[in-house]
Design a protein around this motif. Sequence first.
Motif, PDB file in Angstrom:
ATOM      1  N   TYR A 152      29.631 -31.195 -17.564  1.00  0.00           N
ATOM      2  CA  TYR A 152      30.497 -30.257 -16.847  1.00  0.00           C
ATOM      3  C   TYR A 152      30.284 -30.403 -15.347  1.00  0.00           C
ATOM      4  O   TYR A 152      31.254 -30.456 -14.583  1.00  0.00           O
ATOM      5  N   PHE A 153      29.043 -30.479 -14.922  1.00  0.00           N
ATOM      6  CA  PHE A 153      28.737 -30.635 -13.500  1.00  0.00           C
ATOM      7  C   PHE A 153      29.426 -31.874 -12.942  1.00  0.00           C
ATOM      8  O   PHE A 153      30.051 -31.820 -11.885  1.00  0.00           O
ATOM      9  N   GLU A 154      29.296 -32.992 -13.645  1.00  0.00           N
ATOM     10  CA  GLU A 154      29.861 -34.247 -13.159  1.00  0.00           C
ATOM     11  C   GLU A 154      31.389 -34.228 -13.141  1.00  0.00           C
ATOM     12  O   GLU A 154      32.001 -34.904 -12.331  1.00  0.00           O
ATOM     13  N   GLU A 155      31.998 -33.439 -14.001  1.00  0.00           N
ATOM     14  CA  GLU A 155      33.459 -33.322 -14.009  1.00  0.00           C
ATOM     15  C   GLU A 155      33.978 -32.356 -12.945  1.00  0.00           C
ATOM     16  O   GLU A 155      35.096 -32.517 -12.461  1.00  0.00           O
ATOM     17  N   HIS A 156      33.178 -31.335 -12.595  1.00  0.00           N
ATOM     18  CA  HIS A 156      33.685 -30.258 -11.743  1.00  0.00           C
ATOM     19  C   HIS A 156      32.963 -30.057 -10.420  1.00  0.00           C
ATOM     20  O   HIS A 156      33.538 -29.484  -9.496  1.00  0.00           O
ATOM     21  N   TYR A 157      31.693 -30.452 -10.322  1.00  0.00           N
ATOM     22  CA  TYR A 157      30.924 -30.112  -9.135  1.00  0.00           C
ATOM     23  C   TYR A 157      30.491 -31.302  -8.286  1.00  0.00           C
ATOM     24  O   TYR A 157      30.455 -31.212  -7.073  1.00  0.00           O
ATOM     25  N   GLY A 158      30.078 -32.387  -8.906  1.00  0.00           N
ATOM     26  CA  GLY A 158      29.550 -33.487  -8.111  1.00  0.00           C
ATOM     27  C   GLY A 158      29.161 -34.686  -8.955  1.00  0.00           C
ATOM     28  O   GLY A 158      29.478 -34.771 -10.138  1.00  0.00           O
ATOM     29  N   THR A 159      28.434 -35.582  -8.333  1.00  0.00           N
ATOM     30  CA  THR A 159      28.049 -36.840  -8.967  1.00  0.00           C
ATOM     31  C   THR A 159      26.772 -36.689  -9.786  1.00  0.00           C
ATOM     32  O   THR A 159      26.077 -35.681  -9.705  1.00  0.00           O
ATOM     33  N   ARG A 160      26.450 -37.718 -10.535  1.00  0.00           N
ATOM     34  CA  ARG A 160      25.208 -37.730 -11.308  1.00  0.00           C
ATOM     35  C   ARG A 160      24.002 -37.683 -10.373  1.00  0.00           C
ATOM     36  O   ARG A 160      23.020 -36.991 -10.646  1.00  0.00           O
ATOM     37  N   GLU A 161      24.076 -38.381  -9.260  1.00  0.00           N
ATOM     38  CA  GLU A 161      22.973 -38.356  -8.296  1.00  0.00           C
ATOM     39  C   GLU A 161      22.798 -36.956  -7.717  1.00  0.00           C
ATOM     40  O   GLU A 161      21.666 -36.484  -7.550  1.00  0.00           O
ATOM     41  N   GLU A 162      23.898 -36.283  -7.424  1.00  0.00           N
ATOM     42  CA  GLU A 162      23.802 -34.904  -6.934  1.00  0.00           C
ATOM     43  C   GLU A 162      23.185 -34.002  -8.004  1.00  0.00           C
ATOM     44  O   GLU A 162      22.360 -33.136  -7.691  1.00  0.00           O
ATOM     45  N   PHE A 163      23.572 -34.220  -9.258  1.00  0.00           N
ATOM     46  CA  PHE A 163      22.987 -33.450 -10.351  1.00  0.00           C
ATOM     47  C   PHE A 163      21.475 -33.666 -10.396  1.00  0.00           C
ATOM     48  O   PHE A 163      20.706 -32.723 -10.506  1.00  0.00           O
ATOM     49  N   ARG A 164      21.053 -34.926 -10.309  1.00  0.00           N
ATOM     50  CA  ARG A 164      19.620 -35.242 -10.327  1.00  0.00           C
ATOM     51  C   ARG A 164      18.880 -34.553  -9.183  1.00  0.00           C
ATOM     52  O   ARG A 164      17.776 -34.045  -9.370  1.00  0.00           O
ATOM     53  N   CYS A 165      19.479 -34.549  -8.018  1.00  0.00           N
ATOM     54  CA  CYS A 165      18.838 -33.914  -6.860  1.00  0.00           C
ATOM     55  C   CYS A 165      18.670 -32.411  -7.085  1.00  0.00           C
ATOM     56  O   CYS A 165      17.658 -31.834  -6.695  1.00  0.00           O
TER      57      CYS A 165
END
Length: 101
Positions: A81-94
């Motif tokens: 959901y995050f990657e579809e709506h909020y940001g990239t995988r790298e941003e998720f990891r951060c």
Amino acid sequence: MWILAKRLWSVFTEDMEHCYFTGTPNCHRHHIFYGSRRQLSERYGFVIPVAAHLHEFAPGSIHDNPNKGLDLKLKQMAQAYFEEHYGTREEFRCIFGKSWL
């Protein structure tokens, strides 16, 4: 003086009164990323209603089996959901510390 409970919300359902998986009423509200990332779960809507036995009372429940089974499934749902709506995988990891996908 009244203290109001926090209004938790979910990106996965508008019905916070019934288990997302079973429809059971009077369920627990589970922060998909808990511990030090609990507030991040609240900010991004990664809270989900689950029946008590799925949350913490039965063998294989979310808290009985961290990072596996249902707990892993929820983390993967949240990351997708995050990657579809909020940001990239790298941003998720951060933000959340690691990738679950």
